[in-house]
Write an enzyme that holds these catalytic residues in place. Structure first.
Site, PDB file in Angstrom:
ATOM      1  N   TYR A 155      48.253  49.696  35.583  1.00  0.00           N
ATOM      2  CA  TYR A 155      47.635  48.546  36.277  1.00  0.00           C
ATOM      3  C   TYR A 155      46.638  47.829  35.365  1.00  0.00           C
ATOM      4  O   TYR A 155      46.620  46.597  35.289  1.00  0.00           O
ATOM      5  CB  TYR A 155      46.948  49.085  37.534  1.00  0.00           C
ATOM      6  N   LYS A 159      46.700  44.040  34.165  1.00  0.00           N
ATOM      7  CA  LYS A 159      45.609  43.129  34.536  1.00  0.00           C
ATOM      8  C   LYS A 159      44.808  42.674  33.315  1.00  0.00           C
ATOM      9  O   LYS A 159      44.228  41.584  33.319  1.00  0.00           O
ATOM     10  CB  LYS A 159      44.699  43.788  35.580  1.00  0.00           C
TER      11      LYS A 159
HETATM   12  P1  NDP Z   1      47.760  43.885  49.217  1.00  0.00           P
HETATM   13  O1  NDP Z   1      48.486  45.126  48.876  1.00  0.00           O
HETATM   14  O2  NDP Z   1      46.940  43.818  50.447  1.00  0.00           O
HETATM   15  O3  NDP Z   1      48.792  42.640  49.240  1.00  0.00           O
HETATM   16  C1  NDP Z   1      49.670  42.475  48.170  1.00  0.00           C
HETATM   17  C2  NDP Z   1      50.430  41.181  48.339  1.00  0.00           C
HETATM   18  O4  NDP Z   1      51.299  41.019  47.191  1.00  0.00           O
HETATM   19  C3  NDP Z   1      51.326  41.179  49.560  1.00  0.00           C
HETATM   20  O5  NDP Z   1      51.348  39.880  50.108  1.00  0.00           O
HETATM   21  C4  NDP Z   1      52.700  41.525  48.990  1.00  0.00           C
HETATM   22  O6  NDP Z   1      53.800  40.984  49.719  1.00  0.00           O
HETATM   23  C5  NDP Z   1      52.627  40.821  47.649  1.00  0.00           C
HETATM   24  N1  NDP Z   1      53.586  41.344  46.677  1.00  0.00           N
HETATM   25  C6  NDP Z   1      53.705  42.602  46.208  1.00  0.00           C
HETATM   26  N2  NDP Z   1      54.726  42.674  45.329  1.00  0.00           N
HETATM   27  C7  NDP Z   1      55.253  41.423  45.244  1.00  0.00           C
HETATM   28  C8  NDP Z   1      56.322  40.850  44.543  1.00  0.00           C
HETATM   29  N3  NDP Z   1      57.069  41.577  43.687  1.00  0.00           N
HETATM   30  N4  NDP Z   1      56.592  39.536  44.712  1.00  0.00           N
HETATM   31  C9  NDP Z   1      55.852  38.775  45.563  1.00  0.00           C
HETATM   32  N5  NDP Z   1      54.818  39.277  46.276  1.00  0.00           N
HETATM   33  C10 NDP Z   1      54.533  40.579  46.121  1.00  0.00           C
HETATM   34  O7  NDP Z   1      46.861  43.570  47.918  1.00  0.00           O
HETATM   35  P2  NDP Z   1      45.454  42.825  47.777  1.00  0.00           P
HETATM   36  O8  NDP Z   1      45.410  41.665  48.654  1.00  0.00           O
HETATM   37  O9  NDP Z   1      44.393  43.842  47.814  1.00  0.00           O
HETATM   38  O10 NDP Z   1      45.589  42.361  46.245  1.00  0.00           O
HETATM   39  C11 NDP Z   1      45.906  41.028  45.879  1.00  0.00           C
HETATM   40  C12 NDP Z   1      45.681  40.903  44.380  1.00  0.00           C
HETATM   41  O11 NDP Z   1      44.322  41.241  44.073  1.00  0.00           O
HETATM   42  C13 NDP Z   1      46.541  41.844  43.554  1.00  0.00           C
HETATM   43  O12 NDP Z   1      46.951  41.214  42.359  1.00  0.00           O
HETATM   44  C14 NDP Z   1      45.595  42.988  43.232  1.00  0.00           C
HETATM   45  O13 NDP Z   1      45.957  43.662  42.062  1.00  0.00           O
HETATM   46  C15 NDP Z   1      44.291  42.236  43.081  1.00  0.00           C
HETATM   47  N6  NDP Z   1      43.102  43.061  43.239  1.00  0.00           N
HETATM   48  C16 NDP Z   1      42.849  43.712  44.427  1.00  0.00           C
HETATM   49  C17 NDP Z   1      41.715  44.485  44.562  1.00  0.00           C
HETATM   50  C18 NDP Z   1      41.366  45.219  45.820  1.00  0.00           C
HETATM   51  O14 NDP Z   1      40.395  45.994  45.799  1.00  0.00           O
HETATM   52  N7  NDP Z   1      42.057  45.045  46.923  1.00  0.00           N
HETATM   53  C19 NDP Z   1      40.778  44.635  43.433  1.00  0.00           C
HETATM   54  C20 NDP Z   1      41.139  43.899  42.257  1.00  0.00           C
HETATM   55  C21 NDP Z   1      42.256  43.144  42.181  1.00  0.00           C
HETATM   56  P3  NDP Z   1      54.531  41.829  50.899  1.00  0.00           P
HETATM   57  O15 NDP Z   1      53.514  42.012  51.965  1.00  0.00           O
HETATM   58  O16 NDP Z   1      55.632  40.947  51.339  1.00  0.00           O
HETATM   59  O17 NDP Z   1      54.989  43.108  50.286  1.00  0.00           O
END
Ligand code: NDP
Length: 246
Positions: A155, A159
């Site tokens: 990851y 990132k």
């Molecule tokens: P969630 O797991 O809550 O949501 C992830 C989202 O990404 C969902 O909408 C999912 O769609 C979508 N997704 C996953 N794989 C794919 C794919 N191959 N193609 C299209 N969409 C995809 O994650 P967060 O909201 O927590 O995270 C959002 C971003 O923020 C990410 O990049 C994460 O790495 C980053 N982040 C999050 C942190 C945290 O603490 N939560 C901290 C730092 C960064 P579906 O529901 O349809 O599967």
């Protein structure tokens, strides 16, 4: 922020941070394309919430990891909503494991979605932004890429790549009127953290100077600022939203 008349594409917008970004962009006047991978019902709900706000919306089921599908998505958004003014590369996954136990697919799945996905989605849209001489690209990285995190070599490699991509692309596109920035959230209360044991989460809370996890909305507020004209002289930056953790 006044985003009236702008078209936004948010990847991974069915849940968590992406969902709040999509809704806040719409609240500020943008028409929004909601990309997602598996959560049909959740994506349909966001789409109808955006429409209720008086904006145009469309949902697109497509894995950002698939280059051809991502090209199709960009074309579909252009045809239905118009050329993309604001691209938010938010979709991401985790496959946490200590490195010595990590399987090749744990590595490649995360790199394919979190880093190669960025190339796949940005390619055609950046080209159209260059032709139009304007655009905002906001990439979601992570605090983990700046500090490292055990169990997250895959990851953090992805990132960290998002940060390098942001800095280089910002230098390529600045003279075309396009801003490219990244946000680096700390620990944000979404499904992504649901797999973590409560004792680990409470240890994080102790380490965070603000004493709590962040909310998806707090990340969305920063993204909307970067998507707006209010951030006119900002590009190539990585802005942390982490409650003071770093
Ligand atoms: P969630 O797991 O809550 O949501 C992830 C989202 O990404 C969902 O909408 C999912 O769609 C979508 N997704 C996953 N794989 C794919 C794919 N191959 N193609 C299209 N969409 C995809 O994650 P967060 O909201 O927590 O995270 C959002 C971003 O923020 C990410 O990049 C994460 O790495 C980053 N982040 C999050 C942190 C945290 O603490 N939560 C901290 C730092 C960064 P579906 O529901 O349809 O599967």
């Amino acid at each position: 922020m006044d985003l009236a008349g702008k078209v936004a594409l948010v990847t991974g917008a069915s849940r968590g941070i992406g969902r709040d970004i999509a809704l806040l962009l719409a609240e500020n006047g943008a028409d929004v394309a909601v990309n997602y991978h598996t959560s049909d019902e959740a994506a349909a709900e966001i789409e109808s919430e955006i429409v209720k706000l008086g904006r145009k919306a469309m949902r697109i089921k497509c894995s950002v990891a698939d280059y051809e599908a991502a090209q199709g998505m960009a074309a579909a958004v252009r045809d239905e909503l118009g050329p993309v003014d604001i691209l938010v590369n938010n979709a991401g996954i985790l496959r946490d494991k200590f490195f010595i136990n990590m399987e090749p697919e744990d590595w490649t799945d995360v790199i394919q979605t979190d880093l190669i996905g960025l190339f796949n989605v940005t390619k055609m849209i950046a080209f159209s932004m260059v032709r139009r001489g304007k655009g905002k690209i906001i990439n979601v990285s992570s605090l983990s890429a700046l500090v490292g995190a055990p169990g997250q070599t895959n990851y953090t490699a992805a990132k960290g790549g998002v940060i390098g991509f942001t800095k280089s692309l910002s230098r390529e596109l600045a003279s075309f009127g396009i801003a490219v920035n990244a946000v680096a959230p700390g620990y944000i209360d979404t499904d992504m953290l649901k797999g973590m044991p409560e004792e680990v989460l409470s240890r994080y809370r102790e380490l965070i100077p603000m004493g709590r996890l962040g909310t998806a909305e707090e990340v969305a507020q920063l993204v909307v600022f970067l998507a707006s004209d209010k951030s006119g002289y900002i590009t190539g930056q990585v802005i942390r939203v982490d409650g003071g953790l770093y």
